[in-house]
Design a protein around this motif. Structure first.
Motif, mmCIF file in Angstrom:
data_model
loop_
_atom_site.group_PDB
_atom_site.id
_atom_site.type_symbol
_atom_site.label_atom_id
_atom_site.label_comp_id
_atom_site.label_asym_id
_atom_site.label_seq_id
_atom_site.Cartn_x
_atom_site.Cartn_y
_atom_site.Cartn_z
ATOM 1 N N LYS A 1 4.832 22.642 22.470
ATOM 2 C CA LYS A 1 4.285 21.781 22.992
ATOM 3 C C LYS A 1 3.138 22.800 24.050
ATOM 4 O O LYS A 1 2.165 22.571 24.130
ATOM 5 N N ARG A 2 3.445 23.355 24.227
ATOM 6 C CA ARG A 2 2.972 24.714 24.913
ATOM 7 C C ARG A 2 3.564 25.728 24.674
ATOM 8 O O ARG A 2 4.519 25.749 23.840
ATOM 9 N N GLY A 3 3.338 27.006 24.781
ATOM 10 C CA GLY A 3 4.506 28.338 24.364
ATOM 11 C C GLY A 3 3.706 29.056 22.711
ATOM 12 O O GLY A 3 3.421 28.286 22.079
ATOM 13 N N THR A 4 5.157 29.539 22.670
ATOM 14 C CA THR A 4 5.310 29.941 21.181
ATOM 15 C C THR A 4 6.502 30.094 20.911
ATOM 16 O O THR A 4 7.813 30.689 21.706
ATOM 17 N N ILE A 5 6.794 29.999 19.976
ATOM 18 C CA ILE A 5 7.892 30.202 19.604
ATOM 19 C C ILE A 5 8.351 30.527 18.173
ATOM 20 O O ILE A 5 7.442 30.014 17.478
ATOM 21 N N LYS B 1 -1.836 34.383 28.088
ATOM 22 C CA LYS B 1 -0.705 35.749 27.487
ATOM 23 C C LYS B 1 -0.762 36.039 25.879
ATOM 24 O O LYS B 1 -1.143 35.243 25.248
ATOM 25 N N LYS B 2 -0.961 37.519 26.439
ATOM 26 C CA LYS B 2 -0.590 38.151 24.983
ATOM 27 C C LYS B 2 0.321 38.107 24.277
ATOM 28 O O LYS B 2 1.606 38.452 24.890
ATOM 29 N N SER C 1 7.104 40.924 23.629
ATOM 30 C CA SER C 1 6.548 39.347 23.996
ATOM 31 C C SER C 1 7.501 38.576 24.280
ATOM 32 O O SER C 1 7.095 37.274 24.433
ATOM 33 N N VAL C 2 8.429 38.612 24.494
ATOM 34 C CA VAL C 2 9.485 37.387 24.398
ATOM 35 C C VAL C 2 10.092 37.320 25.603
ATOM 36 O O VAL C 2 10.930 38.074 26.594
ATOM 37 N N ASP C 3 10.480 35.918 25.819
ATOM 38 C CA ASP C 3 10.606 35.897 27.471
ATOM 39 C C ASP C 3 12.907 35.442 27.087
ATOM 40 O O ASP C 3 13.251 35.590 28.526
ATOM 41 N N TYR C 4 12.700 34.293 25.795
ATOM 42 C CA TYR C 4 13.667 33.705 26.765
ATOM 43 C C TYR C 4 14.246 34.098 24.419
ATOM 44 O O TYR C 4 13.067 33.917 23.163
ATOM 45 N N CYS C 5 15.851 34.062 24.392
ATOM 46 C CA CYS C 5 15.987 33.975 23.356
ATOM 47 C C CYS C 5 17.675 33.263 22.523
ATOM 48 O O CYS C 5 17.837 32.776 23.988
ATOM 49 N N ILE C 6 17.722 32.975 21.651
ATOM 50 C CA ILE C 6 18.859 31.526 20.891
ATOM 51 C C ILE C 6 19.138 32.838 20.011
ATOM 52 O O ILE C 6 18.787 32.304 19.156
ATOM 53 N N ASP C 7 20.236 33.728 20.625
ATOM 54 C CA ASP C 7 20.673 34.221 19.131
ATOM 55 C C ASP C 7 22.258 33.785 18.301
ATOM 56 O O ASP C 7 23.009 33.387 19.109
ATOM 57 N N PHE C 8 22.002 33.180 17.356
ATOM 58 C CA PHE C 8 22.608 32.013 16.199
ATOM 59 C C PHE C 8 23.559 33.131 15.570
ATOM 60 O O PHE C 8 23.409 33.645 14.955
ATOM 61 N N HIS C 9 25.224 33.059 15.741
ATOM 62 C CA HIS C 9 25.936 33.686 15.423
ATOM 63 C C HIS C 9 27.433 32.299 14.765
ATOM 64 O O HIS C 9 27.195 30.892 14.686
ATOM 65 N N GLY D 1 2.624 44.600 15.814
ATOM 66 C CA GLY D 1 1.595 45.046 15.730
ATOM 67 C C GLY D 1 0.524 44.319 15.676
ATOM 68 O O GLY D 1 -0.599 44.329 15.712
ATOM 69 N N GLU D 2 0.815 43.194 15.350
ATOM 70 C CA GLU D 2 -0.211 41.611 15.601
ATOM 71 C C GLU D 2 -0.687 40.638 16.326
ATOM 72 O O GLU D 2 0.652 40.177 16.429
ATOM 73 N N THR D 3 -1.778 40.745 16.830
ATOM 74 C CA THR D 3 -1.959 39.581 17.470
ATOM 75 C C THR D 3 -2.307 38.517 17.563
ATOM 76 O O THR D 3 -2.894 37.678 16.110
ATOM 77 N N ILE D 4 -1.037 37.219 17.882
ATOM 78 C CA ILE D 4 -0.749 35.791 17.567
ATOM 79 C C ILE D 4 -1.669 35.280 18.903
ATOM 80 O O ILE D 4 -1.784 35.020 20.127
ATOM 81 N N TYR D 5 -2.508 33.957 18.653
ATOM 82 C CA TYR D 5 -3.476 33.829 19.010
ATOM 83 C C TYR D 5 -3.585 32.249 19.750
ATOM 84 O O TYR D 5 -2.826 31.390 18.383
#
Length: 321
Positions: free
Chosen positions: A79-83, A4-5, A134-142, A10-14
């Motif tokens: 473990k996998r994916g991106t945070i 997945k890209k 690029s984001v699939d999931y989000c947790i927004d803290f308030h 504007g910068e690609t994370i490999y």
């Protein structure tokens, strides 16, 4: 093998890359640079992209502490994916210890924003256009504002089975069903197809250890559910299932005066139960505040002085079945 890209600013994370990018939209009026650090950890193995955000309101620093601990404890190394971690979005408000932007606007009412709008609107626009694709999931803290302390809770829109499942996994003490507000970050995420949980806990300009632990533990359970949690990190199950609340209401002060709160946040109270006292400074009266209905105290006012009409408690009115 195709990956997945993931592109941020504007910068690609490999795969396997760890990087901190700085989002800079505007400087202070002193011409001092003001940057928003975006900390990105990508595993060598493909998977979802999870965004953890805090500080949308600059004075809600408990969320910032939750994301900071996730980084320091290396929970953000998946473990996998991106945070992706953004501990402070509203850096201007954070510097000024203020909820709003310098233009007086609430960033959480400015989404999706405009490239040529106000300062807050421009920030919202850049976040949506340069981070969120690029984001699939989000947790927004308030956290609660104006001296009001929120019990640890997740807020989701009703009638969304996917978010209900994720909320079950996070398992905060309380989960509130609430509709998205126009202009909010949560509303913008929903329109983009990003699955978002909004975490509320604590109060503005305060860091509470218990709230922080709830946020960190819930995030670990969330990441484990997505098979993203680093195997070296242990997950502690919640003591009991989250209490789901379908409807709630505010109790407001009928008098101005000194406020003495007798009821801890999170407590289940009965209708008519005394929960606070309002007195005058001169010994003329003592007004007993009683619970208008049975329910859980999900927010309470920590102020020592209140005015007539001030919100002093938020109490559940109907639990979801």
């Amino acid at each position: 093998m195709s990956y997945k890209k993931v592109t941020v600013l504007g910068e690609t994370i490999y795969p396997g890359e760890s990087i901190t990018l700085n989002m800079e939209i505007a400087r202070l009026h002193t011409m001092t640079r003001l940057k928003v650090p975006i900390i990105i950890e990508r595993s060598k193995y493909d998977g979802p992209v999870v965004l953890l955000t805090a500080g949308l309101h600059g004075d809600e620093i408990n969320g910032t502490e939750i994301v900071r601990q996730i980084i320091v404890r290396k929970i953000n190394k998946p473990k996998r994916g991106t945070i992706i971690c953004i501990p402070v979005i509203n850096i201007f408000g954070f510097v000024n210890k203020s909820r709003e932007f310098p233009d007086g606007r609430d960033l959480n009412r400015m989404f999706p924003g405009s490239a040529r709008g106000s300062l807050a609107s421009r920030f919202a626009w850049h976040l949506i256009k340069e981070v969120m694709p690029s984001v699939d999931y989000c947790i927004d803290f308030h956290a609660g504002g104006a001296s009001r302390f929120n019990a640890a809770q997740i807020r989701i829109v009703p009638n969304n089975p996917e978010l209900k499942e994720l909320s079950d996994v996070f398992n905060a003490p309380f989960t509130l069903y609430s509709k998205n507000i126009a202009g909010s970050f949560r509303n913008a995420c929903g329109k983009l197809g990003v699955k978002i949980l909004l975490f509320e806990g604590g109060k503005s300009m305060d860091i509470d250890k218990d709230i922080t632990q709830e946020g960190v533990r819930g995030t670990k359970r969330f990441l484990e559910h997505l098979d993203m949690l680093n195997p070296k990190k242990e997950v502690k199950p919640a003591d009991k299932p989250s209490v789901y609340i379908e409807r709630s209401g505010w109790v407001r002060a009928n008098y101005s005066g000194l406020f003495q709160n007798h009821t801890p946040v999170g407590k289940l109270v009965e209708k008519g139960e005394p929960i606070a006292t309002i007195t005058d400074p001169f010994g003329k009266f003592e007004h007993l505040v009683k619970a208008p209905n049975a329910g859980y105290i999900i927010n309470s006012n920590d102020a020592s002085i209140v005015y007539q009409g001030d919100a002093i408690f938020h109490i559940s009115q109907k639990l979801a079945e």
